[in-house]
Design a protein around this motif. Structure first.
Motif, mmCIF file in Angstrom:
data_model
loop_
_atom_site.group_PDB
_atom_site.id
_atom_site.type_symbol
_atom_site.label_atom_id
_atom_site.label_comp_id
_atom_site.label_asym_id
_atom_site.label_seq_id
_atom_site.Cartn_x
_atom_site.Cartn_y
_atom_site.Cartn_z
ATOM 1 N N TYR B 31 8.133 -46.603 -41.899
ATOM 2 C CA TYR B 31 8.926 -47.591 -41.168
ATOM 3 C C TYR B 31 9.338 -48.736 -42.084
ATOM 4 O O TYR B 31 8.524 -49.238 -42.865
ATOM 5 C CB TYR B 31 8.112 -48.188 -40.009
ATOM 6 N N HIS B 47 17.779 -54.690 -37.903
ATOM 7 C CA HIS B 47 17.781 -53.234 -37.845
ATOM 8 C C HIS B 47 16.439 -52.743 -38.343
ATOM 9 O O HIS B 47 15.731 -53.459 -39.039
ATOM 10 C CB HIS B 47 18.876 -52.625 -38.740
ATOM 11 N N TYR B 48 16.123 -51.509 -37.999
ATOM 12 C CA TYR B 48 14.916 -50.919 -38.525
ATOM 13 C C TYR B 48 15.129 -49.427 -38.735
ATOM 14 O O TYR B 48 16.142 -48.861 -38.296
ATOM 15 C CB TYR B 48 13.706 -51.176 -37.618
ATOM 16 N N SER B 49 14.176 -48.811 -39.422
ATOM 17 C CA SER B 49 14.285 -47.389 -39.738
ATOM 18 C C SER B 49 12.913 -46.734 -39.596
ATOM 19 O O SER B 49 11.916 -47.274 -40.065
ATOM 20 C CB SER B 49 14.800 -47.215 -41.165
ATOM 21 N N GLU B 52 13.556 -41.697 -43.583
ATOM 22 C CA GLU B 52 14.736 -41.464 -44.430
ATOM 23 C C GLU B 52 15.878 -40.892 -43.602
ATOM 24 O O GLU B 52 15.693 -39.948 -42.828
ATOM 25 C CB GLU B 52 14.335 -40.488 -45.539
ATOM 26 N N THR B 54 17.471 -42.265 -41.105
ATOM 27 C CA THR B 54 17.557 -42.738 -39.717
ATOM 28 C C THR B 54 17.476 -44.254 -39.668
ATOM 29 O O THR B 54 16.685 -44.869 -40.388
ATOM 30 C CB THR B 54 16.432 -42.167 -38.844
ATOM 31 N N THR B 55 18.314 -44.856 -38.815
ATOM 32 C CA THR B 55 18.267 -46.295 -38.608
ATOM 33 C C THR B 55 18.474 -46.585 -37.119
ATOM 34 O O THR B 55 18.981 -45.729 -36.388
ATOM 35 C CB THR B 55 19.347 -47.032 -39.422
ATOM 36 N N SER B 67 21.339 -48.829 -44.390
ATOM 37 C CA SER B 67 21.230 -47.432 -44.790
ATOM 38 C C SER B 67 19.857 -47.186 -45.378
ATOM 39 O O SER B 67 19.286 -48.050 -46.042
ATOM 40 C CB SER B 67 22.327 -47.052 -45.780
ATOM 41 N N ARG B 68 19.349 -45.973 -45.154
ATOM 42 C CA ARG B 68 18.027 -45.569 -45.662
ATOM 43 C C ARG B 68 18.201 -44.165 -46.253
ATOM 44 O O ARG B 68 17.792 -43.173 -45.691
ATOM 45 C CB ARG B 68 17.001 -45.553 -44.528
ATOM 46 N N PHE B 74 15.614 -49.609 -48.390
ATOM 47 C CA PHE B 74 16.296 -49.924 -47.138
ATOM 48 C C PHE B 74 17.321 -51.004 -47.473
ATOM 49 O O PHE B 74 16.953 -52.094 -47.914
ATOM 50 C CB PHE B 74 15.284 -50.419 -46.099
#
Lengths: 113, 114
Positions: B31, B47-49, B52, B54-55, B67-68, B74
């Motif tokens: 995360y 934002h968070y993720s 890899e 996915t956001t 972007s991840r 990140f």
């Protein structure tokens, strides 16, 4: 995520014990209570986490009553270096909801000589 | 371990300019998060993720993109900066399997938009 309510600010003096209370009336069964500390110009730092009763570490104690609708962070014998913002968070760390972590406004603690 | 690092530490932009903030972590955390903190305020999640590629949007996502592409990085982008985006930006990471809500924060990026 359970909503939390904590005082906006508190003042105390060096050597005193400081207790900061957080209300979380709609806490869920799987939720834990977590506290963070943030010094000026730094990111927050994890202090302590608990589920029920009392948890103690080298920094603080966390008291949680049986109904878990509130919790109290206790800082023993504070010093000037404890001046910081303290955040109370409630949620379930190991469930999918743990991916989204929301900080509230926190409690600004000021320690005086 | 360096933990969580952020680049740059300071930046001044003019209204309408674009920029990308980079966050890197070497703890193999799943995360990652971007927060902003305005003077005297708490942190707000941008934002968070969760992994890899996915956001997801947080509380205040408008005006930002993320972007991840790699697990350890990140990126936070501002396509057209506005004065309202003047803030301190913090990146954080957390292990998916951690039994606590312990996030590890970077040192922050202080952004001023004139």
């Amino acid at each position: 995520l359970a909503k939390t309510t904590q005082p906006i600010s508190m003042d105390s003096y060096e050597g005193q014990e400081v207790n900061i209370t957080c209300s979380h009336n709609n806490i869920a069964t799987n939720d834990y209570i977590t506290w963070y500390q943030q010094f000026p110009s730094q990111g927050p730092r994890f202090i302590i986490q608990g589920y029920k009763t009392k948890v103690t570490n080298e920094v603080a104690s966390l008291f949680i009553p049986a109904d878990r609708k509130s919790s109290t962070l206790s800082l023993p014998r504070v010093s000037l270096s404890d001046t910081a913002v303290y955040y109370c968070l409630v949620g379930a760390p190991i469930y999918s909801s743990a991916s989204k972590i929301i900080f509230g406004s926190g409690t600004r603690l000021s320690i005086r000589p | 371990n360096a933990g969580v690092t952020q680049t740059p530490k300071f930046r001044v932009l003019k209204t309408g300019q674009s920029m990308t903030l980079l966050c890197a972590q070497d703890m193999n955390h799943e995360y990652m998060y971007w927060y902003r903190q305005d003077p005297g305020m708490g942190l707000r999640l941008i934002h968070y993720s969760v992994g890899e590629g996915t956001t997801a949007k947080g509380e205040v996502p408008d005006g930002y993109n993320v972007s991840r592409l790699k697990k350890q990085n990140f990126l936070l982008g501002l396509e057209s900066a506005a004065p309202s985006q003047t803030s301190v930006y913090f990146c954080a990471s957390k292990s998916r399997l951690a039994e606590t809500y312990e996030q590890y924060f970077g040192p922050g990026t202080r952004l001023t938009v004139t």
